[in-house]
Design a protein around this motif. Sequence first.
Motif, PDB file in Angstrom:
ATOM      1  N   SER A  78      -0.609  -4.837   5.222  1.00 26.66           N
ATOM      2  CA  SER A  78      -0.079  -5.256   3.924  1.00 26.66           C
ATOM      3  C   SER A  78       0.621  -4.128   3.166  1.00 26.66           C
ATOM      4  CB  SER A  78      -1.227  -5.809   3.053  1.00 26.66           C
ATOM      5  OG  SER A  78      -2.218  -4.813   2.849  1.00 26.66           O
ATOM      6  N   GLN A  79       0.756  -2.959   3.782  1.00 27.72           N
ATOM      7  CA  GLN A  79       1.381  -1.824   3.102  1.00 27.72           C
ATOM      8  C   GLN A  79       2.895  -1.814   3.313  1.00 27.72           C
ATOM      9  OE1 GLN A  79      -0.850   1.506   4.665  1.00 27.72           O
ATOM     10  NE2 GLN A  79      -2.401   1.365   3.044  1.00 27.72           N
ATOM     11  N   ASP A  80       3.582  -1.095   2.452  1.00 28.67           N
ATOM     12  CA  ASP A  80       5.050  -1.024   2.505  1.00 28.67           C
ATOM     13  C   ASP A  80       5.484   0.065   3.486  1.00 28.67           C
ATOM     14  OD1 ASP A  80       7.714  -1.362   2.028  1.00 28.67           O
ATOM     15  OD2 ASP A  80       7.715  -0.313   0.091  1.00 28.67           O
ATOM     16  N   ASN A  81       5.270  -0.214   4.751  1.00 28.72           N
ATOM     17  CA  ASN A  81       5.573   0.779   5.791  1.00 28.72           C
ATOM     18  C   ASN A  81       6.620   0.273   6.786  1.00 28.72           C
ATOM     19  OD1 ASN A  81       4.004  -1.149   7.158  1.00 28.72           O
ATOM     20  ND2 ASN A  81       2.145   0.096   7.004  1.00 28.72           N
ATOM     21  N   TRP A  82       7.512  -0.590   6.313  1.00 29.03           N
ATOM     22  CA  TRP A  82       8.454  -1.251   7.211  1.00 29.03           C
ATOM     23  C   TRP A  82       9.415  -0.311   7.945  1.00 29.03           C
ATOM     24  CZ3 TRP A  82       7.908  -5.624   9.459  1.00 29.03           C
ATOM     25  CH2 TRP A  82       7.078  -6.586   8.878  1.00 29.03           C
ATOM     26  N   PRO A  83       9.851   0.810   7.367  1.00 28.06           N
ATOM     27  CA  PRO A  83      10.704   1.710   8.159  1.00 28.06           C
ATOM     28  C   PRO A  83      10.027   2.176   9.448  1.00 28.06           C
ATOM     29  CG  PRO A  83      10.848   2.272   5.840  1.00 28.06           C
ATOM     30  CD  PRO A  83       9.766   1.252   5.955  1.00 28.06           C
ATOM     31  N   SER A  84       8.752   2.546   9.340  1.00 25.66           N
ATOM     32  CA  SER A  84       8.013   2.982  10.530  1.00 25.66           C
ATOM     33  C   SER A  84       7.736   1.816  11.467  1.00 25.66           C
ATOM     34  CB  SER A  84       6.694   3.644  10.118  1.00 25.66           C
ATOM     35  OG  SER A  84       6.923   4.864   9.445  1.00 25.66           O
ATOM     36  N   VAL A  85       7.464   0.646  10.891  1.00 24.43           N
ATOM     37  CA  VAL A  85       7.227  -0.552  11.711  1.00 24.43           C
ATOM     38  C   VAL A  85       8.459  -0.880  12.552  1.00 24.43           C
ATOM     39  CG1 VAL A  85       6.895  -3.054  11.612  1.00 24.43           C
ATOM     40  CG2 VAL A  85       5.472  -1.551  10.211  1.00 24.43           C
ATOM     41  N   LEU A  86       9.634  -0.830  11.941  1.00 26.50           N
ATOM     42  CA  LEU A  86      10.867  -1.151  12.665  1.00 26.50           C
ATOM     43  C   LEU A  86      11.146  -0.147  13.776  1.00 26.50           C
ATOM     44  CD1 LEU A  86      13.178  -2.245   9.698  1.00 26.50           C
ATOM     45  CD2 LEU A  86      12.064  -3.710  11.404  1.00 26.50           C
TER      46      LEU A  86
END
Length: 398
Positions: A78-86
């Motif tokens: 649920s954290q705002d870590n989308w750059p690393s996720v992508l």
Amino acid sequence: MYIVENKGGAIALILFAILCGGSFAPAMSFMERRGRLPQHIYLDYSIANFLVAVLIAFTVGQIGHGKVGMPNFFTQLSQDNWPSVLIAMAGGLALSLGNMICQYAWAFVGLSLVNIIVCCMIVVLGTTVNYFLDGRINRAEFLSPGVACFMVAVVLSSILHSSNAQDKKEKLSSLGVDFTMRFFLSEEQKKGYCDENTASNLAKPGTAEFLAEIEKRRSIKAAGTSTTRGLAVVLFAGLCFFVFSPAFNLATNDQWHLLKKGVPHLVVYTAFFYFYLSGFVITVCVNIWLLYRPIAGVPASTMEAYLRDWNGRHWALLSGLLCGFCNGFQFMGGQAAGFATADAVMASPLICTIWDIILFGEYRRSSRKTYFLLTSMLTLFVVAIGVLLASAGHRKTA
């Protein structure tokens, strides 16, 4: 959540990863050589692959309390870590694409040579990138000689492949038939089925009859095709594989500082979950499409035929489990000791070649030159593993 933080534990994980990584490819090739369609194999493989990521995330990634800067798996979702996720998902796409390409390349240029060329590309390119991404925590005085051993090994493997191909040509010439003759598939093979029980009826490993029977029964018809084309496919797969480890490194350590201030880096288990999630989606979609529009002379199939094809399914599932644990152990060890050292996993051709000899009779009844080259190549891989592991550093986790 359990995190490996000491060098000894990291090295142990990397050694287990080498064992798993060298065993999953022979398990896949074992069924393809017995006529099971590669689309069926890879769909089973992908399912088992993703289950490993889920298992690791839900167990060691979630059990217990999180640490400072290292939240548990569910917390990170649920954290705002989308750059690393992508970035993690891009690495998973690259690995899955490389694996799919390799499944066809094995039939064209051989299991051992494919894995050796691909692994050497990963070690030379990927290790160099990871060394600098990790802030040079690895010992360069050991890392460089280890990479050099891989380079010498790949040169020997090329010579070995040429020598072994010549040995096979001489064996097949004794049959008095053109090896590039067209082999007709049985109705069972056209439907994607294979019969493991017929393996015992094959001729003795290493004989001309054995080689011809393998080519007749396999699902990917490689006889008479261009080796140059096969090598080009292998090199493309190598480029795909080169990307995945540095991408995972970036996803877990955020060297490009893409995350917002205060957002924790992805822990290795969360990154691993997203890594395999993207790979699972792309491989399922591509292989369902290949069921109806096959390539490389593979017969067409259907989803119904796939669901009914249980012959050899356990081998494909085993292959997926082994590959999943290989990558999981590699990333867990790399997070502690440096991803450049974890690239020692690419010495898995040492194990793969041994399985190649045991399962497929490769190199049996060959010339003395081939045996000498084989021994030299395997020895260099053993040396490379030892030297690369000696380069292990220690990443500060806090």
